[in-house]
Motif scaffolding. Structure first.
Motif, mmCIF file in Angstrom:
data_model
loop_
_atom_site.group_PDB
_atom_site.id
_atom_site.type_symbol
_atom_site.label_atom_id
_atom_site.label_comp_id
_atom_site.label_asym_id
_atom_site.label_seq_id
_atom_site.Cartn_x
_atom_site.Cartn_y
_atom_site.Cartn_z
ATOM 1 N N THR A 111 0.798 -1.180 -0.068
ATOM 2 C CA THR A 111 -0.078 -0.139 -0.192
ATOM 3 C C THR A 111 0.887 1.192 0.023
ATOM 4 O OG1 THR A 111 0.125 0.066 2.473
ATOM 5 C CG2 THR A 111 -1.708 -1.147 1.393
ATOM 6 N N GLU A 113 0.573 3.869 1.847
ATOM 7 C CA GLU A 113 1.029 4.003 3.286
ATOM 8 C C GLU A 113 2.362 3.268 3.832
ATOM 9 O OE1 GLU A 113 -0.902 4.142 7.587
ATOM 10 O OE2 GLU A 113 -2.147 3.577 6.037
ATOM 11 N N ASP A 166 -8.854 -3.847 6.991
ATOM 12 C CA ASP A 166 -9.312 -2.958 7.805
ATOM 13 C C ASP A 166 -9.371 -1.644 7.187
ATOM 14 O OD1 ASP A 166 -10.178 -1.407 9.779
ATOM 15 O OD2 ASP A 166 -8.337 -1.848 11.292
ATOM 16 N N LYS A 167 -8.050 -1.380 6.427
ATOM 17 C CA LYS A 167 -7.870 -0.088 5.979
ATOM 18 C C LYS A 167 -8.736 0.361 4.886
ATOM 19 C CE LYS A 167 -3.248 0.845 7.703
ATOM 20 N NZ LYS A 167 -3.391 -0.409 8.473
ATOM 21 N N SER A 170 -12.435 0.692 6.048
ATOM 22 C CA SER A 170 -12.505 1.985 6.843
ATOM 23 C C SER A 170 -12.735 3.256 5.959
ATOM 24 C CB SER A 170 -11.515 2.209 7.516
ATOM 25 O OG SER A 170 -11.325 1.341 8.639
#
Length: 276
Positions: A111, A113, A166-167, A170
């Motif tokens: 990702t 990030e 999760d990311k 979200s």
């Protein structure tokens, strides 16, 4: 008694402090990358459970899954060292790598990030997020194929905390409640006990669940795909490019030869037998 000048005392204290730091530094500081691993004689693989990528037998503590096998084979057959699996969670999988608690993080989604914090190997496989639900749950439309159709008030979605899924959810779930849990077993139990209406997980992981429980488990593959990404090994940013190339050559060879696909099939079959 000999009196030391203030400047001399300060220099002596600095020398002693540096000496203490050097004495307490881990042996891996003596080298970089695979040189350091070979000196230590062990490759440490950071392992957060996510079947069939990374699996752990709760009775024996033994690791399996196709990324575990890739890490084991790389250490034993390429670097010629022992392999040690270090237990961790998806919340800590990047931080532990950065702090030198292990040498490789397994099954890490690439990702933007994470790219700021760690480096990545060539991808071993790809990934997207799917949802599994009980076909008898009246809250979920039987023909659902988009996130919008399940993002409703009163709907609860279970997901492993800190994971790529999760990311991903979200960022797109605005009305449904997200139930964040520490591991794969907890998220499945939440769905099966009906505390959660849906389980968000990697497409290949959810495939295991639907194949193990065809009598009730149904998957939703969002269209367009949600969080389409590549899955690779994570390495520390300071890893030399030549060492990254060694790992990339290994991964690419395993993909090209069909070894990764064979390992995936073996892992899936093992999971299905376990879940019967």
């Amino acid at each position: 008694m000999v009196r030391l000048s203030r400047l001399t005392r300060q220099a002596l204290l600095c020398f002693l402090a540096v000496g203490c730091v050097m004495a307490s530094a881990p042996s891996r500081a003596d080298g970089t990358g695979w040189e350091s691993v070979k000196k230590a004689g062990v490759l440490r693989c950071g392992a957060a459970v996510a079947p069939p990528y990374v699996m752990r037998d709760p009775k024996t503590g033994e690791y399996s899954g196709f990324f575990s096998e890739l890490c084991r084979n790389f250490g034993q057959n390429v670097l010629k060292v022992k392999v040690e699996f270090v237990d961790t969670t998806w919340d800590n999988i990047v931080a532990g790598l950065q702090s030198d608690k292990w040498d490789l993080s397994m099954a890490l989604n690439q990702t933007p990030e994470r790219e700021k914090a760690v480096s990545f190997s060539a991808p071993a496989t790809d990934y997207n997020v799917s949802f599994v639900y009980n076909k008898n749950n009246p809250k979920i439309p039987k023909s659902a194929h988009s996130v919008a159709e399940i993002d409703k008030p009163g709907v609860t979605i279970a997901v492993m905390s800190g994971t790529a899924q999760d990311k991903a959810i979200s960022a797109v779930i605005k009305q449904a409640q997200i139930m964040r849990l520490p591991g794969n077993d907890e998220t499945r139990l939440a769905l099966m006990s009906k505390r959660a209406d849906l389980l968000a997980d990697a497409n290949i992981t959810n495939m295991l669940l639907t194949e193990a429980h065809p009598e009730w488990a149904v998957a939703i593959q969002p269209n367009p795909p949600l969080a389409q990404q590549e899955v690779a090994f994570g390495l520390r940013k300071e890893t030399p490019a030549s060492d990254v190339a060694v790992l990339n050559n290994y991964v690419n060879e395993q993909v090209k030869s069909g070894a990764v696909n064979r390992l995936i099939k073996t892992s899936v079959q093992a999971m299905l037998v376990t879940n019967k």
